[in-house]
Design a protein around this motif. Sequence first.
Motif, short mmCIF file in Angstrom:
data_model
loop_
_atom_site.label_atom_id
_atom_site.label_comp_id
_atom_site.label_asym_id
_atom_site.label_seq_id
_atom_site.Cartn_x
_atom_site.Cartn_y
_atom_site.Cartn_z
N ALA A 1 0.59 -0.83 -0.08
CA ALA A 1 -0.10 -0.16 -0.18
C ALA A 1 0.92 0.97 -0.21
O ALA A 1 1.66 1.92 0.75
CB ALA A 1 -1.15 0.24 1.05
N GLN A 2 1.47 1.90 -0.75
CA GLN A 2 2.22 3.46 -1.42
C GLN A 2 1.91 3.87 0.12
O GLN A 2 2.75 4.82 0.45
CB GLN A 2 1.73 3.51 -2.76
N PRO A 3 0.73 4.94 0.12
CA PRO A 3 -0.12 5.73 1.08
C PRO A 3 0.58 5.01 2.72
O PRO A 3 0.11 6.20 3.43
CB PRO A 3 -0.57 6.24 0.17
N ASN A 4 1.21 4.06 2.14
CA ASN A 4 1.06 3.55 4.21
C ASN A 4 2.00 4.60 4.78
O ASN A 4 2.93 4.98 4.61
CB ASN A 4 1.53 2.09 3.89
N ALA A 5 1.42 4.67 6.42
CA ALA A 5 1.91 5.50 6.88
C ALA A 5 1.41 5.23 8.63
O ALA A 5 0.40 4.55 8.78
CB ALA A 5 1.18 6.79 6.93
#
Length: 760
Positions: free
Chosen positions: A176-180
Amino acid sequence: MNNLRVRAEVQGIVQGVGFRPFVYQAARKRRLSGFVRNTSYGALIEVEGAPGDLDAFFLDLREKLPPLARITSINTTRLKPEGRAEFVIQHSEAQDQRTALISPDVAVCPDCLAEMSDPLDRRYRYPFINCTNCGPRYTIITDVPYDRDKTSMRVFTMCPDCAREYHDPADRRFHAQPNACPVCGPQVELTDRAGRPLEALDPLRAASDLLRAGAIVAVKGLGGFHLAVDAANDQAVRLLRSRKRREEKPLAVMSPDLEAVRKYAFISPAEERILASIQRPVVLLAARNPSPLAPSVAPDNKYVGAFLPYTPLHHLLLKGFLALVLTSGNLSEEPICLDNQEALRRLGGIADYFLWHNRDIYLRADDSVVRAAGRKLRQVRRSRGYVPVPVFLKRPQPQVLAVGGELKNTVCLTKDDRAFLSQHLGDLENPAALDFFELTIGHLRRILDIAPEAIAYDLHPDYLSTKWALEQTGIELIGVQHHHAHIAGAMAEHHLEGPVIGLSCDGTGYGEDGRVWGGELLLCDYAGYERRGRLDYVPLPGGAAAIKEPWRMAVSYLEAAYGDEIEGLDLELLERQDPRRLDLLRQVIRKKVASPETSSLGRLFDGVAALLGLKDRAAFEGQAAMMLEMCCPEGRFEPYPYDLAREEDLWIVKPQPLIRALVLDLDRRASKEEISGRFHRTVIAFLAELARRLAAETRIRTVVLSGGCFQNQVLTEGLTRELVSEGFNVYTQELVPANDGGLSLGQAACAGARLSAAKR
Ligand code: ZN
Ligand code: ZN
Ligand code: FE
């Protein structure tokens, strides 16, 4: 049984939507070996295993896709088995060909919301929670293939916990590229109007408290800044209106859930589905009366534009409110604000506080606006959530850039059988809007890797989009008539070949005879059109001024119907006006000074609205016509008379008898509702007759309706019903707006057809 190895090239929306983890798990479940990776055209899969397992794997691919993924084609080839054991996810490669479809920004998913409300979760109340099934996409991407370093998340280095999720194929945040998370990801901050941070343990709770106390807060969202204010607080809403210089246009409201929306609006099951869809558009709903919302939210309006929270931040902010007004953070008609410093500069005079964060937005996107017509979706403003999902064309066409019109501008780029419309770019009337227009064209060209062979533009020489197109060199330029483009856009969406009977009705469009068209009967396909009918020309007194002041159109129609007899009329409209201005206007009309002729149906609506006393001066385009629609009751009404004349090859609708009969109705004090009902019935009758006449001449039975007038539900539904009952096939737009927001698609389809024809 011998193992097989298959290579599958997958096209569609497969990046950034949890597609690779899904493939990985589908392969592991059946002990298949091989790999999956993102490519510039989509994804590449190689799988190896027993034939039956491979069949089952490909069935999953078709039937069990993650919610955001969409496959448009799978190309398979047989390979020699390699006999390896593992199935792996490989790193992306950038290839020359970039046709990967990028997902739009989508609403936070229920799994993420559940975690966010769990006090024991490490992302408890974290406003940037997301996963492979939800979160920002289009607005944070700078290039393809979609990987974290090609997004505005690249400045946030994942903490060990986030990195573990990201690399674990079994995790729902795998890739998940925007994982934060709160440790490593973006943070919110609450500041005063000068950008000075406020001491607050929880900026979101503090912002909610300020809103509850009546403050105006600029909130950074997904596609730009919003201005927020408590929608139940009339004083606060009025303050926002006066500071934003937006006196009358309805404001959209966001509510925490459907139950809250039901307190001020009626919701059909179709509307409920749209409100809760992952696109989360603003939906125009029938307003309750009385309503718990402040009267100044949507004055004089039967409808209210409502939407549900789509980011985790909105969910947190909305807790406990009935609704917040959430309107684009801009001065009226400029593009929505994007970046913190820019917002401070442009919104500092409007907002009392800023609730912002440090995740950059690369591309602004306004909220989309839609309405439901029965089970159909009607786009009013196609933007966040829908862009950049393409409209699929019937067949591939040359690559074209279409630059749209002037108001509600969008641009469109085509590649193969796909037409990519931009988000709503607004009215191209100021330098800021033109910058946004150029930036978006560049961005779309890059992420879609499109090198257009031609630019399609509107024929209006004063449109900024036209001027821009004509300045481009080394590329073919193709002008497309405004009303032809409207019809072609609707044809493209429905894969119609033509020729069709087009009823193209709007406020304004440049005609090839130099006049202002807008009530047009066209016989057309993509390559060309013939004008076969129209409304009678009347002067547009004062040009653009007549668009802003519907009373001028009323006088113009009265002049056409009565001439000197006007003096004897006992009309409130005439009494309301300053006698000197009225005299002057009548001279302007008679001498045709600064008064181009127009066949616009939109202007006829304006004129009639003014005659009814609904609106003499419009605060925004189409307001008077909208008010006329809003006072039209259900039920059957007797149409007014009209004349149909034949002039050269054209059918001309002459509304003089209509105006005279309407004035008689005003004289006998008929209600506004009745007059509006009869007027709508008349327009339906003469448009249907135009279609019928052309059908008799051509034997064509397909009618296409497009143009801003068909935003009017009473007209669109009534005319469709009438024509369908006579055996016509009637098409209206569902994927793109019928107003000028859909113009670019039609331009692109016309230009594509002309290029293809030239090549043949
Ligand atoms: Zn999620
Ligand atoms: Zn983290
Ligand atoms: Fe138009």
